[in-house]
Scaffold this active site. Structure first.
Site, short mmCIF file in Angstrom:
data_model
loop_
_atom_site.label_atom_id
_atom_site.label_comp_id
_atom_site.label_asym_id
_atom_site.label_seq_id
_atom_site.Cartn_x
_atom_site.Cartn_y
_atom_site.Cartn_z
N SER A 101 -16.55 28.60 -18.18
CA SER A 101 -16.24 27.17 -18.36
C SER A 101 -15.79 26.97 -19.80
O SER A 101 -16.61 27.07 -20.72
CB SER A 101 -17.46 26.29 -18.05
OG SER A 101 -17.17 24.95 -18.38
N GLY A 102 -14.52 26.70 -19.98
CA GLY A 102 -13.99 26.52 -21.33
C GLY A 102 -14.75 25.46 -22.10
O GLY A 102 -15.18 25.67 -23.23
N SER A 103 -14.95 24.32 -21.46
CA SER A 103 -15.65 23.20 -22.11
C SER A 103 -17.15 23.45 -22.19
O SER A 103 -17.83 22.98 -23.10
CB SER A 103 -15.41 21.91 -21.33
OG SER A 103 -15.92 22.07 -20.00
N GLY A 104 -17.66 24.18 -21.21
CA GLY A 104 -19.12 24.37 -21.13
C GLY A 104 -19.84 23.13 -20.64
O GLY A 104 -21.07 23.04 -20.73
N THR A 105 -19.08 22.16 -20.14
CA THR A 105 -19.69 20.88 -19.73
C THR A 105 -19.38 20.49 -18.29
O THR A 105 -19.90 19.47 -17.82
CB THR A 105 -19.18 19.72 -20.62
OG1 THR A 105 -17.76 19.62 -20.46
CG2 THR A 105 -19.51 19.92 -22.08
N THR A 106 -18.53 21.23 -17.60
CA THR A 106 -18.13 20.85 -16.24
C THR A 106 -19.38 20.67 -15.38
O THR A 106 -20.18 21.61 -15.23
CB THR A 106 -17.16 21.89 -15.65
OG1 THR A 106 -16.03 21.95 -16.51
CG2 THR A 106 -16.71 21.53 -14.24
N SER A 117 -10.49 28.46 -14.20
CA SER A 117 -11.55 29.25 -14.85
C SER A 117 -12.23 30.15 -13.82
O SER A 117 -12.52 31.32 -14.08
CB SER A 117 -12.59 28.32 -15.50
OG SER A 117 -11.95 27.49 -16.45
N GLU A 176 -8.44 30.50 -20.00
CA GLU A 176 -8.38 31.12 -18.67
C GLU A 176 -7.75 32.52 -18.73
O GLU A 176 -8.21 33.45 -18.05
CB GLU A 176 -7.61 30.20 -17.71
CG GLU A 176 -8.38 28.91 -17.43
CD GLU A 176 -7.52 27.66 -17.39
OE1 GLU A 176 -8.10 26.56 -17.45
OE2 GLU A 176 -6.29 27.75 -17.32
O1 LIG Z 1 -13.21 25.56 -17.81
P1 LIG Z 1 -13.81 24.19 -17.63
O2 LIG Z 1 -13.96 23.44 -18.91
O3 LIG Z 1 -15.09 24.24 -16.83
O4 LIG Z 1 -12.79 23.34 -16.81
C1 LIG Z 1 -12.29 23.71 -15.57
C2 LIG Z 1 -11.05 22.92 -15.30
O5 LIG Z 1 -10.05 23.37 -16.17
C3 LIG Z 1 -8.96 23.89 -15.44
O6 LIG Z 1 -9.16 25.29 -15.33
C4 LIG Z 1 -7.63 23.46 -16.05
O7 LIG Z 1 -7.24 24.11 -17.19
C5 LIG Z 1 -9.07 23.32 -14.07
O8 LIG Z 1 -8.50 24.12 -13.10
C6 LIG Z 1 -10.53 23.05 -13.90
O9 LIG Z 1 -10.63 21.88 -13.18
#
Ligand SMILES: O=P(O)(O)OC[C@H]1O[C@](O)(CO)[C@@H](O)[C@@H]1O
Length: 195
Positions: A97-102, A58, A162
């Site tokens: 952040s795809g999840s929005g929770t990292t 990301s 991504e």
């Molecule tokens: O985008 P997010 O939910 O914050 O997650 C990031 C994680 O996802 C990834 O991009 C994997 O798809 C990892 O490289 C990274 O650890």
């Protein structure tokens, strides 16, 4: 030689992958809300300095955008680089952040808000902690890294998100560039001459 033995994919398997990825990416980027991207661009252009952050892939996708914003003459820093200074009020932080929770990204977002910086978030989940913290959120209709059961994407983990982050950054850059009619040689002069 690696200890893991993996079969080479057939050309037909590669063709399937091309179809899956190109169709998913087209569908996802066509679902973007131009207003969200335009508003985020306004915040970015109004900031003193622009910071970008994201975990893993990301974050890598946002680095593409960081370079293009630098080409526009903006002051850009990548969070985690050794020369990146403290963020301050008047700066903007862009987080993907795809999840929005990292966790690390939520902590970074909270710090930015605490000092009075603006926060722009790209995420798949409008109800996530990062989306809620954001001044401007760009919602990407893609799967988060662990959303296999929701089948938003046939691709592995956060791949579609991504890819879309890179696309959103290029959309933002292209729109700013066109809106301001900047000659290409002005952009090109700023490109790294130490590569
Ligand atoms: O985008 P997010 O939910 O914050 O997650 C990031 C994680 O996802 C990834 O991009 C994997 O798809 C990892 O490289 C990274 O650890």
């Amino acid at each position: 030689m690696s200890s893991i033995s993996l079969a080479t994919p057939t050309a037909s398997c590669v063709e399937d992958a091309i179809g899956v990825i190109s169709n998913e990416l087209t569908e996802t980027v066509r679902a973007l809300d131009p207003q969200e991207v335009a508003k985020a661009a306004g915040v970015v252009l109004g900031a003193r300095r622009i910071y970008v952050a994201g975990a893993g892939r990301s974050g890598l996708s946002l680095r593409f955008t960081a370079m293009r914003l630098m080409h526009l003459g903006l002051s850009v820093c990548v969070v985690g680089d050794t020369t990146t200074p403290a963020i301050e009020s008047g700066d903007v932080l862009i987080i993907a952040s795809g999840s929005g929770t990292t966790r690390g990204m939520v902590a970074i977002g909270e710090t930015a808000k605490k000092v009075g910086a603006h926060l722009v978030v790209l995420t798949t989940d409008a109800s996530s902690p990062l989306a809620k913290l954001a001044d401007e959120a760009i919602i990407v209709r893609a799967a988060g890294k662990q959303q296999v059961e929701r089948a938003a994407s046939k691709q592995y983990a956060g791949s579609l998100f991504e890819q879309a982050v890179l696309f959103v950054g290029d959309v933002m850059f292209h729109a700013i560039w066109q809106q301001n009619q900047i000659p290409t040689d002005v952009l090109w002069r700023r490109h790294a001459n130490l590569e």
